[in-house]
Design a protein around this motif. Structure first.
Motif, PDB file in Angstrom:
ATOM      1  N   VAL A 114      38.084  54.356  35.138  1.00 60.13           N
ATOM      2  CA  VAL A 114      36.960  53.546  35.689  1.00 60.13           C
ATOM      3  C   VAL A 114      36.472  52.856  34.262  1.00 60.13           C
ATOM      4  O   VAL A 114      36.492  51.439  34.302  1.00 60.13           O
ATOM      5  CB  VAL A 114      35.837  54.334  35.986  1.00 60.13           C
ATOM      6  CG1 VAL A 114      34.690  53.081  36.492  1.00 60.13           C
ATOM      7  CG2 VAL A 114      36.300  55.306  37.302  1.00 60.13           C
ATOM      8  N   VAL A 115      36.354  53.176  33.311  1.00 60.33           N
ATOM      9  CA  VAL A 115      36.030  52.638  32.134  1.00 60.33           C
ATOM     10  C   VAL A 115      37.194  51.820  31.475  1.00 60.33           C
ATOM     11  O   VAL A 115      36.930  50.455  31.302  1.00 60.33           O
ATOM     12  CB  VAL A 115      35.730  53.665  30.881  1.00 60.33           C
ATOM     13  CG1 VAL A 115      35.678  52.759  29.644  1.00 60.33           C
ATOM     14  CG2 VAL A 115      34.469  54.363  31.232  1.00 60.33           C
ATOM     15  N   ALA A 116      38.422  52.215  31.424  1.00 58.67           N
ATOM     16  CA  ALA A 116      39.618  51.404  31.232  1.00 58.67           C
ATOM     17  C   ALA A 116      39.687  50.214  32.210  1.00 58.67           C
ATOM     18  O   ALA A 116      39.862  48.795  31.649  1.00 58.67           O
ATOM     19  CB  ALA A 116      40.830  52.136  31.455  1.00 58.67           C
ATOM     20  N   SER A 117      39.473  50.158  33.542  1.00 54.99           N
ATOM     21  CA  SER A 117      39.608  49.117  34.421  1.00 54.99           C
ATOM     22  C   SER A 117      38.453  47.994  34.223  1.00 54.99           C
ATOM     23  O   SER A 117      38.702  47.019  34.425  1.00 54.99           O
ATOM     24  CB  SER A 117      39.493  49.577  36.008  1.00 54.99           C
ATOM     25  OG  SER A 117      38.059  50.398  36.309  1.00 54.99           O
ATOM     26  N   ARG A 118      37.167  48.648  33.943  1.00 51.48           N
ATOM     27  CA  ARG A 118      36.070  47.627  33.425  1.00 51.48           C
ATOM     28  C   ARG A 118      36.474  47.077  32.139  1.00 51.48           C
ATOM     29  O   ARG A 118      36.023  45.592  31.978  1.00 51.48           O
ATOM     30  CB  ARG A 118      34.997  48.547  33.256  1.00 51.48           C
ATOM     31  CG  ARG A 118      34.246  49.082  34.518  1.00 51.48           C
ATOM     32  CD  ARG A 118      33.013  49.804  34.454  1.00 51.48           C
ATOM     33  NE  ARG A 118      31.975  49.383  33.633  1.00 51.48           N
ATOM     34  CZ  ARG A 118      30.749  49.877  33.369  1.00 51.48           C
ATOM     35  NH1 ARG A 118      30.710  51.321  33.624  1.00 51.48           N
ATOM     36  NH2 ARG A 118      29.951  49.224  32.891  1.00 51.48           N
ATOM     37  N   LEU A 119      37.079  47.683  31.156  1.00 52.51           N
ATOM     38  CA  LEU A 119      37.691  46.861  30.076  1.00 52.51           C
ATOM     39  C   LEU A 119      38.809  45.944  30.102  1.00 52.51           C
ATOM     40  O   LEU A 119      38.961  45.243  29.348  1.00 52.51           O
ATOM     41  CB  LEU A 119      37.736  47.904  28.968  1.00 52.51           C
ATOM     42  CG  LEU A 119      36.537  48.830  28.538  1.00 52.51           C
ATOM     43  CD1 LEU A 119      37.208  49.945  27.567  1.00 52.51           C
ATOM     44  CD2 LEU A 119      35.697  48.222  27.646  1.00 52.51           C
ATOM     45  N   ALA A 120      39.562  46.182  31.209  1.00 54.43           N
ATOM     46  CA  ALA A 120      40.707  45.174  31.332  1.00 54.43           C
ATOM     47  C   ALA A 120      40.464  43.979  31.624  1.00 54.43           C
ATOM     48  O   ALA A 120      39.414  43.604  32.238  1.00 54.43           O
ATOM     49  CB  ALA A 120      41.717  46.036  32.401  1.00 54.43           C
ATOM     50  N   ASP A 121      41.566  43.103  31.228  1.00 52.73           N
ATOM     51  CA  ASP A 121      41.520  41.731  31.678  1.00 52.73           C
ATOM     52  C   ASP A 121      41.828  41.485  33.388  1.00 52.73           C
ATOM     53  O   ASP A 121      42.475  42.749  33.646  1.00 52.73           O
ATOM     54  CB  ASP A 121      42.745  41.017  31.042  1.00 52.73           C
ATOM     55  CG  ASP A 121      42.463  40.698  29.350  1.00 52.73           C
ATOM     56  OD1 ASP A 121      41.127  40.826  29.097  1.00 52.73           O
ATOM     57  OD2 ASP A 121      43.501  40.936  28.540  1.00 52.73           O
ATOM     58  N   LYS A 122      41.202  40.680  33.796  1.00 46.99           N
ATOM     59  CA  LYS A 122      41.403  40.408  35.395  1.00 46.99           C
ATOM     60  C   LYS A 122      43.003  40.700  35.678  1.00 46.99           C
ATOM     61  O   LYS A 122      43.676  39.733  34.990  1.00 46.99           O
ATOM     62  CB  LYS A 122      40.733  39.135  35.811  1.00 46.99           C
ATOM     63  CG  LYS A 122      40.592  38.997  37.384  1.00 46.99           C
ATOM     64  CD  LYS A 122      39.888  38.033  37.847  1.00 46.99           C
ATOM     65  CE  LYS A 122      39.857  37.987  39.254  1.00 46.99           C
ATOM     66  NZ  LYS A 122      39.287  38.951  40.021  1.00 46.99           N
ATOM     67  N   GLY A 123      43.205  41.347  36.567  1.00 49.95           N
ATOM     68  CA  GLY A 123      44.429  41.327  37.285  1.00 49.95           C
ATOM     69  C   GLY A 123      45.420  42.369  36.479  1.00 49.95           C
ATOM     70  O   GLY A 123      46.705  42.494  36.804  1.00 49.95           O
ATOM     71  N   LYS A 124      44.864  43.107  35.438  1.00 52.79           N
ATOM     72  CA  LYS A 124      45.755  44.020  34.528  1.00 52.79           C
ATOM     73  C   LYS A 124      45.022  45.386  34.669  1.00 52.79           C
ATOM     74  O   LYS A 124      45.332  46.063  33.308  1.00 52.79           O
ATOM     75  CB  LYS A 124      45.795  43.330  33.260  1.00 52.79           C
ATOM     76  CG  LYS A 124      46.776  42.196  33.198  1.00 52.79           C
ATOM     77  CD  LYS A 124      47.152  41.841  31.662  1.00 52.79           C
ATOM     78  CE  LYS A 124      48.038  40.504  31.609  1.00 52.79           C
ATOM     79  NZ  LYS A 124      48.129  39.923  30.633  1.00 52.79           N
ATOM     80  N   GLU A 125      44.360  45.864  35.917  1.00 53.08           N
ATOM     81  CA  GLU A 125      43.596  46.906  35.761  1.00 53.08           C
ATOM     82  C   GLU A 125      44.714  48.034  35.615  1.00 53.08           C
ATOM     83  O   GLU A 125      44.444  49.188  34.927  1.00 53.08           O
ATOM     84  CB  GLU A 125      42.801  47.011  37.014  1.00 53.08           C
ATOM     85  CG  GLU A 125      41.449  46.259  36.812  1.00 53.08           C
ATOM     86  CD  GLU A 125      41.681  44.774  37.468  1.00 53.08           C
ATOM     87  OE1 GLU A 125      40.970  43.953  37.541  1.00 53.08           O
ATOM     88  OE2 GLU A 125      43.017  44.471  37.503  1.00 53.08           O
ATOM     89  N   ALA A 126      45.886  48.213  36.224  1.00 52.40           N
ATOM     90  CA  ALA A 126      46.837  49.136  36.417  1.00 52.40           C
ATOM     91  C   ALA A 126      47.317  49.278  34.950  1.00 52.40           C
ATOM     92  O   ALA A 126      47.388  50.415  34.430  1.00 52.40           O
ATOM     93  CB  ALA A 126      47.560  48.954  37.358  1.00 52.40           C
ATOM     94  N   GLN A 127      47.391  48.292  34.325  1.00 52.75           N
ATOM     95  CA  GLN A 127      48.004  48.312  33.156  1.00 52.75           C
ATOM     96  C   GLN A 127      47.321  48.729  31.997  1.00 52.75           C
ATOM     97  O   GLN A 127      47.582  49.637  30.850  1.00 52.75           O
ATOM     98  CB  GLN A 127      48.735  46.880  32.501  1.00 52.75           C
ATOM     99  CG  GLN A 127      49.887  46.474  33.353  1.00 52.75           C
ATOM    100  CD  GLN A 127      50.247  44.982  32.923  1.00 52.75           C
ATOM    101  OE1 GLN A 127      50.572  44.914  31.738  1.00 52.75           O
ATOM    102  NE2 GLN A 127      50.384  44.234  33.984  1.00 52.75           N
ATOM    103  N   ALA A 128      46.055  48.595  32.244  1.00 53.91           N
ATOM    104  CA  ALA A 128      44.916  49.161  31.312  1.00 53.91           C
ATOM    105  C   ALA A 128      44.996  50.723  31.233  1.00 53.91           C
ATOM    106  O   ALA A 128      44.782  51.516  30.510  1.00 53.91           O
ATOM    107  CB  ALA A 128      43.510  48.617  31.551  1.00 53.91           C
ATOM    108  N   ILE A 129      44.959  51.170  32.793  1.00 58.22           N
ATOM    109  CA  ILE A 129      45.110  52.522  33.033  1.00 58.22           C
ATOM    110  C   ILE A 129      45.965  53.355  32.526  1.00 58.22           C
ATOM    111  O   ILE A 129      46.059  54.433  31.982  1.00 58.22           O
ATOM    112  CB  ILE A 129      44.913  52.901  34.477  1.00 58.22           C
ATOM    113  CG1 ILE A 129      43.327  52.273  34.955  1.00 58.22           C
ATOM    114  CG2 ILE A 129      45.059  54.050  34.973  1.00 58.22           C
ATOM    115  CD1 ILE A 129      43.048  52.143  36.424  1.00 58.22           C
ATOM    116  N   SER A 130      47.424  52.395  32.468  1.00 53.71           N
ATOM    117  CA  SER A 130      48.483  53.035  31.957  1.00 53.71           C
ATOM    118  C   SER A 130      48.486  53.308  30.621  1.00 53.71           C
ATOM    119  O   SER A 130      49.106  54.171  30.126  1.00 53.71           O
ATOM    120  CB  SER A 130      49.785  52.225  32.359  1.00 53.71           C
ATOM    121  OG  SER A 130      49.730  50.952  31.675  1.00 53.71           O
ATOM    122  N   ILE A 131      47.722  52.458  29.783  1.00 49.67           N
ATOM    123  CA  ILE A 131      47.683  52.824  28.211  1.00 49.67           C
ATOM    124  C   ILE A 131      46.959  53.986  28.105  1.00 49.67           C
ATOM    125  O   ILE A 131      47.363  54.711  27.375  1.00 49.67           O
ATOM    126  CB  ILE A 131      46.785  51.344  27.681  1.00 49.67           C
ATOM    127  CG1 ILE A 131      47.834  50.038  27.858  1.00 49.67           C
ATOM    128  CG2 ILE A 131      46.513  51.831  26.420  1.00 49.67           C
ATOM    129  CD1 ILE A 131      46.691  48.763  27.226  1.00 49.67           C
TER     130      ILE A 131
END
Length: 388
Positions: A114-131
């Motif tokens: 949830v934190v990663a998705s909040r920190l992610a750039d818009k439209g790149k939530e899944a890629q932030a979670i994958s990091i």
């Protein structure tokens, strides 16, 4: 790359080594503690049980605390409980420490996603979670092979010293790099648990448990599969595990990109179907060393490509209860871990070869595909009703 995401990936690294190194250490621990390999396999199930217990419990307790504070406490638990495994005098003590080490796993990834998705750039939530989950893949690429090598050539206890140190590094990095995000709106336990009244919630949990059960049928017994069936030497196992980890690294980022580009549910169906075919190939061709090496890479790649799409699917479905739902996914992953280790071990108890757990994995992956189809049909029916 944002430093905060690197801190989360370090947590993933700690968790990844903790969870997966046991597969490579099974023969060494079994020999040291004078137990059989199937009994040593219960240490994998113990960790998974800890995740299942800890994921919802710790997220409920921490639901109204700031994310940074929660993550710091969970990182401290990871370091401490793994440190206890260093001094385990017998099987019972190690079983207990493995269970305790699993407690913060689901909550860390639940809050972290949830934190990663909040920190992610818009439209790149899944890629932030994958990091964040890249820590898991790096664990399998480097941490698990190194831990297996140390456990085989020295003692498995040194491996847990390394895990405890990485856990401490996670704590330090979170302290300095994680921003002080505000806690979400105050939520009661009842309001958070309302999500689990939805059929979709249980379908996603079931997809995860059965789909990933196929992976754990394979990886739980990979060390004896490589030595007894493919006829590699025990010294080769750590190096081959690096190949599995490399596949997981590729698969993790591929899954993140696919989930951002296509429907997560459709991506999951495709990947689980491919996993089914892959596990069949493992069963039939594990006696060939060249095929085994190719399949170690491909199985690692396909299995970890599923992680980000499932996590995104759950977060999208659980509006208002994202954190506990995300943690529930981690519990589901480890139900799959426990089921895969247990069910995959049954053919071994009856004297079948170390390739036979992969047939159990084929069945579990097929069930995951079927449940995903049901999920899609329910979602389509709901959309048609909304359009009327």
């Amino acid at each position: 790359m944002k430093k905060s995401l690197i801190a989360l990936s370090l947590g993933g690294l700690t968790i990844g080594i903790t969870e997966f190194v046991m597969m490579g250490l099974l023969p060494d621990i079994a020999s040291d503690l004078k137990i059989s390999i199937p009994v040593a396999g219960h240490l994998i199930s113990a960790y998974a049980l800890g995740v299942v217990i800890g994921a919802p419990l710790l997220v409920i307790i921490a639901r109204n605390y700031p994310p940074k504070k929660t993550l710091l406490i969970l990182a401290a638990m990871l370091a401490f409980f793994n440190a206890l495994s260093i001094i385990a005098p017998n099987y019972g003590f190690l079983f207990a420490t493995r269970l305790l080490s699993g407690l913060p796993h689901g909550a860390f990834f639940g809050v972290g996603a949830v934190v990663a998705s909040r920190l992610a750039d818009k439209g790149k939530e899944a890629q932030a979670i994958s990091i964040m989950f890249s820590g898991l893949t790096i664990a399998n690429l480097a941490g698990v092979p190194i831990g297996t090598y140390i456990g085989h050539h020295y003692t498995w206890r040194y491996t847990f010293i390394i895990i405890a140190l990485v856990g401490f590094l996670t704590f330090v990095s979170l302290y300095f790099w994680m921003p002080n995000l505000k806690a979400g709106p105050k939520e009661t336990i009842k309001s958070q648990l309302q999500f689990f009244k939805k059929t979709e919630a249980w379908l996603i949990i079931s997809i995860t448990a059965f789909g990933f059960g196929g992976l754990f049928c394979w990886i739980s017994y990979i060390a004896p599969l490589l030595t007894d069936v493919a006829k590699f030497s025990a010294e080769d196992v750590p190096y081959i595990l690096i190949l599995a980890g490399l596949g997981m690294v590729f698969g993790n980022f591929i899954g993140g990109k696919l989930a951002d580009r296509f429907s997560p549910a459709k991506t999951i169906i495709m990947l689980l179907f491919v996993m089914t075919l892959d596990l069949l190939l493992v069963y039939y061709f594990s006696s060939s060393q060249y095929m085994t090496l190719a399949l170690v890479f491909s199985t690692g790649c396909i299995s970890f490509a599923v992680v980000a799409p499932i996590q995104v699917l759950m977060i999208q479905t659980a509006v208002g209860a994202e954190m506990i739902a995300s943690a529930a996914i981690q519990a589901a992953f480890n139900i799959g871990n426990a089921l895969g280790a247990f069910l995959g071990g049954l053919p071994l108890v009856f004297g079948f070869s170390y390739a036979s757990p992969n047939l159990v994995g084929v069945g579990m992956s097929i069930v995951g595909v079927l449940i995903t189809f049901i999920f899609l049909q329910i979602k389509r029916s709901a959309l048609k009703l909304q359009a009327v």
